[in-house]
Motif scaffolding. Sequence first.
Motif, PDB file in Angstrom:
ATOM      1  N   PRO A  86       0.596  -1.160  -0.104  1.00  0.00           N
ATOM      2  CA  PRO A  86      -0.056   0.033  -0.025  1.00  0.00           C
ATOM      3  C   PRO A  86       0.804   1.278  -0.253  1.00  0.00           C
ATOM      4  N   ARG A  87       2.059   1.179   0.650  1.00  0.00           N
ATOM      5  CA  ARG A  87       2.876   2.628   0.852  1.00  0.00           C
ATOM      6  C   ARG A  87       3.263   2.647  -0.694  1.00  0.00           C
ATOM      7  N   ALA A  88       3.958   1.759  -1.497  1.00  0.00           N
ATOM      8  CA  ALA A  88       4.350   2.299  -2.772  1.00  0.00           C
ATOM      9  C   ALA A  88       3.159   2.573  -3.661  1.00  0.00           C
ATOM     10  N   VAL A  89       2.068   2.111  -3.520  1.00  0.00           N
ATOM     11  CA  VAL A  89       0.980   2.471  -4.045  1.00  0.00           C
ATOM     12  C   VAL A  89       0.290   3.883  -4.030  1.00  0.00           C
ATOM     13  N   LEU A  90       0.229   4.268  -2.856  1.00  0.00           N
ATOM     14  CA  LEU A  90       0.055   5.555  -2.185  1.00  0.00           C
ATOM     15  C   LEU A  90       1.178   6.670  -2.905  1.00  0.00           C
ATOM     16  N   ALA A  91       2.399   6.030  -2.676  1.00  0.00           N
ATOM     17  CA  ALA A  91       3.455   7.068  -3.236  1.00  0.00           C
ATOM     18  C   ALA A  91       3.102   7.125  -4.562  1.00  0.00           C
ATOM     19  N   GLU A  92       2.963   6.229  -5.407  1.00  0.00           N
ATOM     20  CA  GLU A  92       2.640   6.380  -6.942  1.00  0.00           C
ATOM     21  C   GLU A  92       1.194   7.391  -7.090  1.00  0.00           C
ATOM     22  N   PHE A  93       0.332   7.529  -6.110  1.00  0.00           N
ATOM     23  CA  PHE A  93      -0.545   8.400  -6.337  1.00  0.00           C
ATOM     24  C   PHE A  93      -0.134   9.681  -5.644  1.00  0.00           C
ATOM     25  N   GLY A  94       0.865   9.806  -5.152  1.00  0.00           N
ATOM     26  CA  GLY A  94       1.508  11.295  -4.851  1.00  0.00           C
ATOM     27  C   GLY A  94       0.998  11.501  -3.287  1.00  0.00           C
ATOM     28  N   VAL A  95       0.690  10.442  -2.627  1.00  0.00           N
ATOM     29  CA  VAL A  95       0.272  10.714  -1.268  1.00  0.00           C
ATOM     30  C   VAL A  95       1.570  10.484  -0.282  1.00  0.00           C
ATOM     31  N   ALA A  96       1.819  11.724   0.302  1.00  0.00           N
ATOM     32  CA  ALA A  96       3.085  11.797   1.206  1.00  0.00           C
ATOM     33  C   ALA A  96       2.648  11.362   2.716  1.00  0.00           C
ATOM     34  N   LEU A  97       2.576  10.311   3.323  1.00  0.00           N
ATOM     35  CA  LEU A  97       2.341   9.985   4.675  1.00  0.00           C
ATOM     36  C   LEU A  97       3.225  10.595   5.676  1.00  0.00           C
ATOM     37  N   LEU A  98       2.615  10.766   6.812  1.00  0.00           N
ATOM     38  CA  LEU A  98       3.154  11.458   7.998  1.00  0.00           C
ATOM     39  C   LEU A  98       3.980  10.200   8.594  1.00  0.00           C
ATOM     40  N   GLY A  99       5.282  10.509   9.115  1.00  0.00           N
ATOM     41  CA  GLY A  99       6.100   9.424   9.563  1.00  0.00           C
ATOM     42  C   GLY A  99       5.408   8.759  10.676  1.00  0.00           C
ATOM     43  N   SER A 100       4.278   9.533  11.358  1.00  0.00           N
ATOM     44  CA  SER A 100       3.618   8.944  12.546  1.00  0.00           C
ATOM     45  C   SER A 100       2.627   7.875  12.121  1.00  0.00           C
ATOM     46  N   GLN A 101       2.270   7.973  10.843  1.00  0.00           N
ATOM     47  CA  GLN A 101       0.983   7.364  10.368  1.00  0.00           C
ATOM     48  C   GLN A 101       1.250   5.754  10.014  1.00  0.00           C
ATOM     49  N   LYS A 102       0.123   5.031  10.605  1.00  0.00           N
ATOM     50  CA  LYS A 102       0.287   3.673  10.195  1.00  0.00           C
ATOM     51  C   LYS A 102      -0.660   3.404   9.024  1.00  0.00           C
ATOM     52  N   VAL A 103      -0.585   2.502   8.106  1.00  0.00           N
ATOM     53  CA  VAL A 103      -1.547   2.354   7.006  1.00  0.00           C
ATOM     54  C   VAL A 103      -2.495   1.333   7.502  1.00  0.00           C
ATOM     55  N   ARG A 104      -3.667   1.470   7.177  1.00  0.00           N
ATOM     56  CA  ARG A 104      -5.037   0.483   7.205  1.00  0.00           C
ATOM     57  C   ARG A 104      -5.331   0.518   5.757  1.00  0.00           C
ATOM     58  N   VAL A 105      -5.349  -0.816   5.371  1.00  0.00           N
ATOM     59  CA  VAL A 105      -6.184  -1.038   3.900  1.00  0.00           C
ATOM     60  C   VAL A 105      -7.329  -1.981   4.360  1.00  0.00           C
ATOM     61  N   TRP A 106      -8.503  -1.627   3.874  1.00  0.00           N
ATOM     62  CA  TRP A 106      -9.753  -2.237   4.134  1.00  0.00           C
ATOM     63  C   TRP A 106     -10.124  -2.913   2.869  1.00  0.00           C
ATOM     64  N   ASP A 107     -10.188  -4.355   2.902  1.00  0.00           N
ATOM     65  CA  ASP A 107     -10.381  -5.080   1.605  1.00  0.00           C
ATOM     66  C   ASP A 107     -11.716  -5.453   1.599  1.00  0.00           C
ATOM     67  N   SER A 108     -12.703  -5.023   0.933  1.00  0.00           N
ATOM     68  CA  SER A 108     -14.090  -5.132   0.853  1.00  0.00           C
ATOM     69  C   SER A 108     -14.425  -6.519   0.282  1.00  0.00           C
ATOM     70  N   SER A 109     -14.420  -7.628   1.142  1.00  0.00           N
ATOM     71  CA  SER A 109     -14.822  -8.824   0.751  1.00  0.00           C
ATOM     72  C   SER A 109     -16.311  -9.041   1.067  1.00  0.00           C
ATOM     73  N   ALA A 110     -16.882  -8.388   1.671  1.00  0.00           N
ATOM     74  CA  ALA A 110     -18.443  -8.652   1.848  1.00  0.00           C
ATOM     75  C   ALA A 110     -19.451  -7.890   1.459  1.00  0.00           C
ATOM     76  N   GLU A 111     -20.773  -7.493   2.056  1.00  0.00           N
ATOM     77  CA  GLU A 111     -21.323  -6.201   1.542  1.00  0.00           C
ATOM     78  C   GLU A 111     -21.164  -5.209   2.288  1.00  0.00           C
ATOM     79  N   VAL A 112     -20.165  -4.913   3.042  1.00  0.00           N
ATOM     80  CA  VAL A 112     -19.888  -3.799   4.048  1.00  0.00           C
ATOM     81  C   VAL A 112     -18.979  -2.952   2.979  1.00  0.00           C
ATOM     82  N   ARG A 113     -19.586  -1.586   3.213  1.00  0.00           N
ATOM     83  CA  ARG A 113     -18.837  -0.588   1.961  1.00  0.00           C
ATOM     84  C   ARG A 113     -17.924   0.321   3.000  1.00  0.00           C
TER      85      ARG A 113
END
Lengths: 215, 202
Positions: free
Chosen positions: B138-165
């Motif tokens: 996810p961090r490489a993808v975010l960098a590709e999108f031009g998103v600069a994360l803060l050093g303090s930020q953890k990344v949380r990815v939500w993979d939508s595998s059910a009907e929760v959106r």
Amino acid sequence: MTRAHDLGGRPAGPVPDKDDTVVFHDSWHAKALALNLASGALGAWNIDASRFAREQLKDYATLSYYEKWMAGLANLLVERGLVTEAELSGDVPQSQLTPKALRAADVSAAMHKFMPYTRKNGPTAQFQMGDKVRTLSAPQAGHCRLPAYAAGRVGTVILSHGNHVFPDTNARFQGENPQPLYTVEFTAATLWGAAAENPDDAISLDLWQPYLEPL
Amino acid sequence: MPHDHHEPHSLLPSDPELRARALETILVQKGLVDPAALSALIDTYQNDIGPQNGARVVARAWANPAFKARLLSDATAAIAELGFAGRQGEHMVVVENTAAVHNMVVCTLCSCYPWPVLGIPPAWYKSDEYRSRAVKEPRAVLAEFGVALLGSQKVRVWDSSAEVRYLVLPMQPEGSHELDEGALANLVSRNAMIGTALAGAE
């Protein structure tokens, strides 16, 4: 079952067209979507069956997105007896519009209608928030929403959603069979080991109780 | 037909434009589909249901702490207060970006996406590349999108595998606290609500 659709974690190149704001790039894309929605409104299948139809396409990996939607739709129309193979390949006798068909005047209401997937029946939740759980060692055959990359891994239940329609049976027209649904969080280290970008990053999945075992 | 495993769709023309036309003709001739409904469906997702809806939800959350609290505790009900509800948004969860966490959303198995607030997903969200990489790098993808994360930020990815959106509530840009909801909404891009952009950024 090849699970050609189960892409999480596979190597791939750069993400294309990140700032694209065009909703439909071709008129046939729009048509493919609308044909799926209008046909779906006939009630001859459910959303899980339509996903399963696309996953099972032999050419899944080479068809473009809306080509998959059209191919899956054509297969379902035949499987559910709405259209014959002869009609797919030739002329079709003209018929009156069925009363079940979605009418233009009802489109907005139909798309805004609240049709929850939660159900009151089904088993009691076996897990609580904070519980550690292990996923099945592999996705089940057929339509199973446990991605391969998270199979056989330990995670933590962080949300509990009540009982939801179970896609594994619903996709095969074997009943809604509601099951408790949870959001389960995994650390990047658990999923990817030394290849994790940052071991403490988190990946969450929405998983039904039959995909989970107590630790 | 044990030796003939052709799929029914192979009977249709293979050219996608011709195939769409053939399917439409068959379904309309058979009385299964009302052609006017097709136009209405396309118009709905072209013009009425799109990321402008989600931007209003985010703007209200920034401007109104009580609404934000409702949004984070029962997103489906809070979003419905603005009139946004329905297909592919039946079970909404809003995840908030903070100095400690950056959230991003993907569907690795297909293309699940919160239609009532974001409309039809863009091609990149449905691409093999995003679906493959978002959960592993996810961090490489975010960098590709031009998103600069803060050093303090953890990344949380939500993979939508059910009907929760999932909808990402981006951090409110510095210096925007005097703006009204309409102006705030203009700071919220579609990608910011998926987690692949920051609010206020191009």
